[in-house]
Design a protein around this motif. Structure first.
Motif, short mmCIF file in Angstrom:
data_model
loop_
_atom_site.label_atom_id
_atom_site.label_comp_id
_atom_site.label_asym_id
_atom_site.label_seq_id
_atom_site.Cartn_x
_atom_site.Cartn_y
_atom_site.Cartn_z
N UNK A 176 0.86 -1.18 0.00
CA UNK A 176 0.00 0.00 0.00
C UNK A 176 0.89 1.24 0.00
N UNK A 177 0.53 2.23 -0.81
CA UNK A 177 1.46 3.31 -1.12
C UNK A 177 0.77 4.65 -1.23
N UNK A 178 1.32 5.65 -0.55
CA UNK A 178 0.88 7.03 -0.77
C UNK A 178 1.45 7.53 -2.09
N UNK A 179 0.63 8.19 -2.88
CA UNK A 179 1.08 8.76 -4.15
C UNK A 179 0.88 10.27 -4.09
N UNK A 180 1.96 11.01 -3.91
CA UNK A 180 1.87 12.46 -3.81
C UNK A 180 1.71 13.08 -5.20
N UNK A 181 1.22 14.30 -5.22
CA UNK A 181 1.04 15.00 -6.50
C UNK A 181 2.39 15.23 -7.17
N UNK A 182 3.44 15.50 -6.37
CA UNK A 182 4.78 15.69 -6.92
C UNK A 182 5.23 14.42 -7.64
N UNK A 183 5.05 13.28 -6.96
CA UNK A 183 5.51 12.00 -7.52
C UNK A 183 4.77 11.65 -8.80
N UNK A 203 -8.01 19.63 -1.51
CA UNK A 203 -8.09 21.02 -1.06
C UNK A 203 -6.76 21.69 -1.39
N UNK A 204 -6.68 22.96 -1.14
CA UNK A 204 -5.48 23.72 -1.50
C UNK A 204 -4.23 23.18 -0.80
N UNK A 205 -3.20 22.87 -1.60
CA UNK A 205 -1.91 22.45 -1.07
C UNK A 205 -0.88 22.43 -2.21
N UNK A 206 0.36 22.61 -1.88
CA UNK A 206 1.48 22.50 -2.84
C UNK A 206 1.37 23.44 -4.03
N UNK A 207 0.71 24.58 -3.86
CA UNK A 207 0.61 25.51 -4.99
C UNK A 207 1.94 26.23 -5.23
N UNK A 218 -5.11 18.15 -11.65
CA UNK A 218 -4.79 17.34 -12.81
C UNK A 218 -3.65 16.37 -12.54
N UNK A 219 -2.72 16.78 -11.66
CA UNK A 219 -1.63 15.86 -11.29
C UNK A 219 -2.20 14.65 -10.57
N UNK A 220 -3.14 14.88 -9.65
CA UNK A 220 -3.77 13.77 -8.95
C UNK A 220 -4.56 12.89 -9.93
N UNK A 221 -5.25 13.54 -10.86
CA UNK A 221 -6.09 12.81 -11.81
C UNK A 221 -5.27 11.89 -12.72
N UNK A 222 -4.02 12.28 -13.01
CA UNK A 222 -3.14 11.46 -13.86
C UNK A 222 -3.01 10.05 -13.33
#
Length: 484
Positions: A176-183, A203-207, A218-222
């Protein structure tokens, strides 16, 4: 392994040298290069890896994967030119380590809040089911019961595939793995095969990195766009971006909700500081968590376990035994009769959720004193919003340092104060020293009150001027309580 084998899933623009060269290792950090290594020159956000090609060659690299072949090409070194090293690093690492994600059932969790809780609880649950399990999270990575320290939410593609390979070799059946928007955006997870994905919320983060909320979304959606059709995609129907996440996925879509009709549903029947009574898909279960957002997190865990073939009865039995993740809405009782709560909340939404959870249990029986700050060199726009959320639901707020990094901590506090009007500021005091801020909050608290210490959660350090000093909110609280 021969270079030609490593390149079979990518399309090089140019190869200069021996395409059949033997590769002994794959590295993106020139300091880790050894004799016969393939060095991938990545263009990072702060440093261009192409600058380290000479250093990598000096350390023994026999192959260099790059976007620009240097003019100085030492004899015996093969250069492979590609359009984007960021795009190919994952697939190359995947092949070198034997495609490890296909040797176990890998589930990714993405969203703004809840990733660590959901991934960790799934890890703990499936170990209780009797399986060997791997975990990759912000707090720590685990190969079954062996802890591997975590420096990032999601490791780089080389470390990631190496870690997955070790999990597979150790006999892990699930990971099980966390997938960050950066990654996701940096293609660190490219080439991995997931059997399922979970979306928590947005919610708002990493802007500071993504620049706009749309880019962040969109990064999350990828992640969901790339899921195979054999996989499942579990999404939060209570979040307005929940269905957007899965609108282009090929995976089987399942929804979860605590508010409306969905594939998996939950309702909070009772709330206490030691836990809450939930009704999940019509069955009651008492869990050792507090907060409506944790009801949602537990429901996501339930849904994922169902999709992985477990029965509702078995899942609920284990769910009732699980405990809160380190630094996530973690209560610590003081000898003076008030409750301190340590939480990682470092976004306005997370802070709002934690304070809502505290008020749901506390009711009108006591006061809430909140200690919080904001990180240096991160999205400055959320600083005033953090202060606003803290003031909105607290009787008293102490603004202090989080991880100022190499910013002036007082300047960060001033940015937070800028979001408050004169009336709101009357509820606020500022203490730059975090230890003293926590001590002051505890001195102000009376029996029945709650002191929320937010922002650092599981972290055991405070980064000041680029140096990480040991600092643990839990330890500070226990020291304060022990002195009374």
């Amino acid at each position: 392994m021969k270079l030609s084998e490593l390149l079979k899933n990518i399309k090089p623009l140019q190869i200069e040298g021996n395409a059949e060269a033997e590769v002994t290792g794959v590295c993106i950090d020139s300091r880790k290069v050894g004799k016969g290594s393939l060095f991938i020159a990545m263009r990072g956000t702060q440093v261009d890896g192409h600058k380290f090609i000479p250093s990598a060659i000096k350390s023994g690299a026999s192959v260099v994967l790059c976007e620009e072949i240097p003019e100085d090409k030492p004899e015996g070194v093969t250069f492979v030119k590609v359009a984007s090293t960021e795009e190919v690093a994952g697939p190359v690492a995947t092949i070198f380590y034997g495609d490890p994600s296909r040797k176990l059932k890998l589930v990714g969790v993405t969203g703004t809040n809840g990733k660590t809780t959901i991934a960790t609880l799934l890890y703990n649950m499936f170990r209780k089911f009797g399986y060997k399990v791997g975990l990759m999270s912000t707090v720590c990575n685990y190969i079954d019961g062996e802890p591997i320290p975590a420096d990032h939410t999601t490791p780089d593609p080389i470390e990631l595939n190496e870690l997955l390979a070790k999990m597979a070799d150790a006999g892990c059946e699930y990971a099980f793995m966390e997938c960050s928007s950066h990654a996701i955006h940096q293609r660190r997870i490219a080439g991995l095969r997931y059997v399922g994905g979970i979306f928590t919320n947005l919610t708002r983060d990493h802007l500071d990195y993504h620049k706009t909320f749309e880019n962040y979304r969109n990064a999350k959606k990828m992640f969901f766009d790339d899921l195979p059709k054999e996989a499942f995609a579990i999404t939060n129907a209570d979040d307005k971006n929940g269905m957007i996440m899965v609108q282009n996925t090929k995976a089987t879509i399942k929804t979860y909700s605590t508010q409306r009709k969905a594939d998996f549903t939950a309702k909070i029947l009772e709330e206490h500081f030691d836990g809450m009574l939930l009704q999940i898909d019509g069955r009651e279960v008492f869990v050792q968590f507090i907060g409506r957002f944790n009801g949602s997190n537990l429901l996501a865990v339930y849904g994922a376990a169902r999709m992985l073939g477990k029965s509702p009865e078995d899942i609920l039995v284990v769910l009732s035994t699980l405990k809160s993740v380190n630094g996530r809405l973690e209560p610590i009782q003081s000898p003076d009769g008030f409750t301190a709560v340590v939480d990682y909340a470092h976004t306005p939404d997370a802070l709002e959720n934690v304070l809502n959870a505290i008020h749901d249990v506390l009711g009108s029986k006591g006061h809430v004193i909140t200690v919080c700050g904001a990180g240096g060199h991160r999205d400055k726009g959320k600083r005033p919003l953090m202060a606003q959320e803290a003031v909105k639901q607290s009787d008293k707020v102490i603004l202090t340092s989080d991880n100022p990094r190499d910013e002036d901590p007082q300047a960060i506090i001033d940015d937070m104060l800028a979001g408050l009007n004169a009336t709101q500021k009357k509820k606020v005091i500022t203490i730059v020293d975090r230890r003293e801020a926590i001590r002051t909050a505890c001195m102000m608290a009376e029996k029945g009150d709650v002191v929320l210490v937010a922002g650092k959660g599981h972290e055991t350090y405070q980064e000041i001027n680029g140096v990480k000093h040991h600092f643990d909110d839990h330890e500070v609280l226990h020291e304060i309580f022990g002195q009374k």
